[in-house]
Design an enzyme around this catalytic site. Structure first.
Site, PDB file in Angstrom:
ATOM      1  N   HIS A  19       0.820  -1.221   0.000  1.00 34.02           N
ATOM      2  CA  HIS A  19       0.000   0.000   0.000  1.00 34.02           C
ATOM      3  C   HIS A  19       0.852   1.270   0.000  1.00 34.02           C
ATOM      4  O   HIS A  19       0.396   2.307  -0.477  1.00 34.02           O
ATOM      5  CB  HIS A  19      -0.981  -0.027   1.181  1.00 34.02           C
ATOM      6  CG  HIS A  19      -1.989  -1.141   1.065  1.00 34.02           C
ATOM      7  ND1 HIS A  19      -2.489  -1.835   2.145  1.00 34.02           N
ATOM      8  CD2 HIS A  19      -2.563  -1.707  -0.033  1.00 34.02           C
ATOM      9  CE1 HIS A  19      -3.345  -2.759   1.716  1.00 34.02           C
ATOM     10  NE2 HIS A  19      -3.396  -2.702   0.399  1.00 34.02           N
ATOM     11  N   HIS A  42      -7.990  -7.753  -7.692  1.00 31.99           N
ATOM     12  CA  HIS A  42      -8.245  -8.627  -6.529  1.00 31.99           C
ATOM     13  C   HIS A  42      -8.497  -7.709  -5.328  1.00 31.99           C
ATOM     14  O   HIS A  42      -7.577  -7.416  -4.566  1.00 31.99           O
ATOM     15  CB  HIS A  42      -7.059  -9.540  -6.260  1.00 31.99           C
ATOM     16  CG  HIS A  42      -6.765 -10.517  -7.358  1.00 31.99           C
ATOM     17  ND1 HIS A  42      -6.250 -10.129  -8.572  1.00 31.99           N
ATOM     18  CD2 HIS A  42      -6.921 -11.859  -7.416  1.00 31.99           C
ATOM     19  CE1 HIS A  42      -6.108 -11.204  -9.342  1.00 31.99           C
ATOM     20  NE2 HIS A  42      -6.504 -12.268  -8.666  1.00 31.99           N
ATOM     21  N   SER A 104      -6.852  -2.158  -0.480  1.00 31.52           N
ATOM     22  CA  SER A 104      -6.582  -1.430  -1.726  1.00 31.52           C
ATOM     23  C   SER A 104      -7.798  -0.668  -2.277  1.00 31.52           C
ATOM     24  O   SER A 104      -7.618   0.445  -2.802  1.00 31.52           O
ATOM     25  CB  SER A 104      -5.995  -2.373  -2.781  1.00 31.52           C
ATOM     26  OG  SER A 104      -6.794  -3.521  -2.944  1.00 31.52           O
ATOM     27  N   GLU A 122     -13.735  -8.674  -7.480  1.00 32.79           N
ATOM     28  CA  GLU A 122     -13.577  -9.616  -6.367  1.00 32.79           C
ATOM     29  C   GLU A 122     -14.382 -10.870  -6.726  1.00 32.79           C
ATOM     30  O   GLU A 122     -15.570 -10.785  -7.026  1.00 32.79           O
ATOM     31  CB  GLU A 122     -14.045  -8.993  -5.045  1.00 32.79           C
ATOM     32  CG  GLU A 122     -14.070  -9.929  -3.858  1.00 32.79           C
ATOM     33  CD  GLU A 122     -12.759 -10.663  -3.581  1.00 32.79           C
ATOM     34  OE1 GLU A 122     -11.708 -10.017  -3.471  1.00 32.79           O
ATOM     35  OE2 GLU A 122     -12.794 -11.907  -3.491  1.00 32.79           O
ATOM     36  N   ASP A 146     -13.927 -12.589 -12.088  1.00 39.77           N
ATOM     37  CA  ASP A 146     -12.489 -12.867 -12.206  1.00 39.77           C
ATOM     38  C   ASP A 146     -11.757 -11.603 -12.675  1.00 39.77           C
ATOM     39  O   ASP A 146     -11.995 -11.116 -13.790  1.00 39.77           O
ATOM     40  CB  ASP A 146     -12.319 -14.007 -13.210  1.00 39.77           C
ATOM     41  CG  ASP A 146     -10.854 -14.364 -13.438  1.00 39.77           C
ATOM     42  OD1 ASP A 146      -9.967 -13.702 -12.858  1.00 39.77           O
ATOM     43  OD2 ASP A 146     -10.601 -15.296 -14.210  1.00 39.77           O
ATOM     44  N   GLY A 147     -10.847 -11.126 -11.843  1.00 39.41           N
ATOM     45  CA  GLY A 147     -10.161  -9.873 -12.153  1.00 39.41           C
ATOM     46  C   GLY A 147      -9.141  -9.994 -13.265  1.00 39.41           C
ATOM     47  O   GLY A 147      -8.868  -9.010 -13.959  1.00 39.41           O
ATOM     48  N   ASP A 167      -3.207  -8.141  -7.264  1.00 44.51           N
ATOM     49  CA  ASP A 167      -2.796  -8.557  -5.916  1.00 44.51           C
ATOM     50  C   ASP A 167      -3.474  -9.880  -5.543  1.00 44.51           C
ATOM     51  O   ASP A 167      -4.333  -9.925  -4.658  1.00 44.51           O
ATOM     52  CB  ASP A 167      -3.188  -7.434  -4.926  1.00 44.51           C
ATOM     53  CG  ASP A 167      -2.852  -7.795  -3.496  1.00 44.51           C
ATOM     54  OD1 ASP A 167      -1.953  -8.617  -3.275  1.00 44.51           O
ATOM     55  OD2 ASP A 167      -3.504  -7.235  -2.590  1.00 44.51           O
TER      56      ASP A 167
HETATM   57  N1  SAM Z   1      -5.922  -6.148  -2.814  1.00 46.54           N
HETATM   58  C1  SAM Z   1      -6.435  -6.319  -1.458  1.00 46.54           C
HETATM   59  C2  SAM Z   1      -5.795  -5.281  -0.565  1.00 46.54           C
HETATM   60  O1  SAM Z   1      -4.663  -4.844  -0.849  1.00 46.54           O
HETATM   61  O2  SAM Z   1      -6.434  -4.883   0.401  1.00 46.54           O
HETATM   62  C3  SAM Z   1      -6.192  -7.720  -0.945  1.00 46.54           C
HETATM   63  C4  SAM Z   1      -6.572  -8.793  -1.895  1.00 46.54           C
HETATM   64  S1  SAM Z   1      -6.341 -10.428  -1.322  1.00 46.54           S
HETATM   65  C5  SAM Z   1      -4.627 -10.622  -1.307  1.00 46.54           C
HETATM   66  C6  SAM Z   1      -6.819 -11.345  -2.737  1.00 46.54           C
HETATM   67  C7  SAM Z   1      -8.311 -11.299  -3.008  1.00 46.54           C
HETATM   68  O3  SAM Z   1      -8.540 -11.778  -4.344  1.00 46.54           O
HETATM   69  C8  SAM Z   1      -9.147 -12.186  -2.122  1.00 46.54           C
HETATM   70  O4  SAM Z   1     -10.191 -11.428  -1.558  1.00 46.54           O
HETATM   71  C9  SAM Z   1      -9.716 -13.260  -3.058  1.00 46.54           C
HETATM   72  O5  SAM Z   1     -11.030 -13.660  -2.715  1.00 46.54           O
HETATM   73  C10 SAM Z   1      -9.714 -12.550  -4.378  1.00 46.54           C
HETATM   74  N2  SAM Z   1      -9.596 -13.393  -5.589  1.00 46.54           N
HETATM   75  C11 SAM Z   1      -8.994 -14.595  -5.740  1.00 46.54           C
HETATM   76  N3  SAM Z   1      -8.978 -14.952  -7.046  1.00 46.54           N
HETATM   77  C12 SAM Z   1      -9.573 -13.925  -7.721  1.00 46.54           C
HETATM   78  C13 SAM Z   1      -9.822 -13.674  -9.095  1.00 46.54           C
HETATM   79  N4  SAM Z   1      -9.467 -14.549 -10.052  1.00 46.54           N
HETATM   80  N5  SAM Z   1     -10.442 -12.520  -9.439  1.00 46.54           N
HETATM   81  C14 SAM Z   1     -10.813 -11.611  -8.487  1.00 46.54           C
HETATM   82  N6  SAM Z   1     -10.603 -11.805  -7.167  1.00 46.54           N
HETATM   83  C15 SAM Z   1      -9.977 -12.939  -6.792  1.00 46.54           C
END
Ligand code: SAM
Length: 281
Positions: A19, A42, A104, A122, A146-147, A167
C-alpha cells in the site's frame, strides 16, 4: 474453491509494503490533471476492523501497520510515510488507536477525482458481499468476477491513463503463470499502463517463475521492490513481500527508498528493503 480471506492478514508487513508503493504511485499520477482509470483485479473487502475475530487470530498487523502507527509522530519529516500514515489516521473512529486498516479499494477510492474511474474485481462471494457494504464514490464500480480475465476484457479504457493493481492470493501455484500472462496481455493492449503486481516471497521461491515469464514477455520497463522480514530459510511461511511496477513514475525509487529507510527498523532488526530494475529498455 476459494478459501483465502485477507482479513486474516490485514495490515501485515506485506500490506504496508504494497500500500505504500500503491500510494506513492497514485500520488505521482495525480500530479497531472488528465483522467485515470484504476483497476484493482483482486479487491478484497475494502476496510478491515482490526478487532475482527479473523484478524485477531493471527494479529499480523502487530508486525506491520501497528509499529508504524505507534511511531507516526516521529515521521513528520518523511513526506511519503507521514502522508500515508495521515490517510490511515483519517480512517480511525477515535483518532489515537489503530482500529481499522484500509485495503486497496479504500486506498484507490479515497483519492479518486471526478473524471477518474475505478473498477474493483472480487471473485469470492463472501468477500464481494463485504466489499458491497463499503461506501464508494459514484465513479467506482464493483464487479463480482475474475479480475484477470476482467482486466484484459476492460482494455483499452476510455481515459487517457490507466493504473492497475494485481494482488492475488496465490492459493494455486498456477496463479504465478496466469498473472504473468495477464500482465503481458494487458501491456500489449495498453502499453502506457502503470501496472503493479504484488507477489509473496516464500521459501519455495515460486515467484521466480512469475519474474522470468515477465522478462520473457516483451515488457519494456519493470521496477522491482522487495521487503523482507527475515532470511528465507529461517522459518516456514512468507518471509518477504515483492512488488513489481511496470512503467513506474519517475522518482518512485528514491521516494520509496527514503520511506522504507524509516519503515524497516520499525519492522525488526532483520528487516531489509531492496529495489532494482527487473526489466530495463
Ligand atoms: N488487494 C487487497 C488489498 O490490498 O487490500 C487484498 C486482496 S487479497 C490478497 C486477494 C483477493 O482476491 C481475495 O479477496 C480473493 O477472494 C480474491 N480473488 C482470488 N482470485 C480472484 C480472481 N481470479 N479474481 C478476483 N478476485 C480474486
Amino acid at each position: 474453491m476459494l478459501s483465502y480471506q485477507h482479513a486474516y492478514h490485514a495490515g501485515n508487513f506485506a500490506d504496508v509494503h504494497k500500500h505504500l508503493v500503491l500510494y506513492a504511485v497514485v500520488d505521482h499520477l495525480l500530479r497531472k490533471p488528465s483522467p485515470i482509470t484504476f483497476i484493482d483485479t483482486h479487491a478484497g473487502r475494502g476496510v478491515y476492523p482490526l478487532d475482527a475475530p479473523e484478524t485477531q487470530r493471527l494479529d499480523e498487523y502487530r508486525q506491520g501497520a501497528l509499529p508504524l502507527w505507534q511511531a507516526r509522530h516521529r515521521q513528520a519529516d518523511q513526506p511519503l510515510l507521514s502522508a500515508w500514515l495521515g490517510e490511515i489516521a483519517g480512517l480511525q473512529p477515535r483518532g489515537s488507536r489503530l482500529e481499522r486498516y484500509p485495503g486497496s479499494p479504500w486506498w484507490l477510492a479515497q483519492r479518486l477525482r471526478g473524471d477518474d474511474r475505478l473498477r474493483l474485481f472480487e471473485l469470492h462471494p463472501g468477500e464481494h458481499d463485504q466489499l458491497a457494504q463499503q461506501a464508494l464514490p459514484p465513479n467506482a464500480q464493483r464487479i463480482h468476477g475474475d479480475g484477470l480475465a476482467g482486466l484484459v476484457q476492460a482494455l483499452p479504457v476510455s481515459t487517457p491513463r490507466l493504473c492497475v493493481l494485481i494482488d492475488p492470493s496465490y492459493e494455486r501455484k498456477e496463479e504465478y503463470a496466469e498473472v504473468a500472462d495477464t500482465v503481458c496481455a494487458a501491456m500489449r493492449k495498453a502499453r502506457h499502463a502503470v501496472l503493479l503486481v504484488w507477489y509473496p516471497l516464500l521459501p519455495a521461491g515460486r515467484h521466480h517463475a512469475l519474474l522470468e515469464r515477465l522478462r520473457d514477455g516483451g515488457l519494456r520497463k519493470v521496477w522491482r521492490s522487495e521487503l523482507t522480514l527475515r532470511q528465507p530459510g529461517d522459518e516456514r511461511g512468507m518471509y518477504g513481500s515483492g512488488m513489481l511496477v511496470a512503467n513506474p513514475p519517475w522518482g518512485l525509487d528514491e521516494r520509496l527508498a527514503a520511506a522504507m529507510a524509516r519503515v524497516t527498523p520499525l519492522l525488526g532488526e532483520a528487516s531489509r528493503y531492496t529495489a532494482d530494475w527487473w526489466v530495463e529498455e
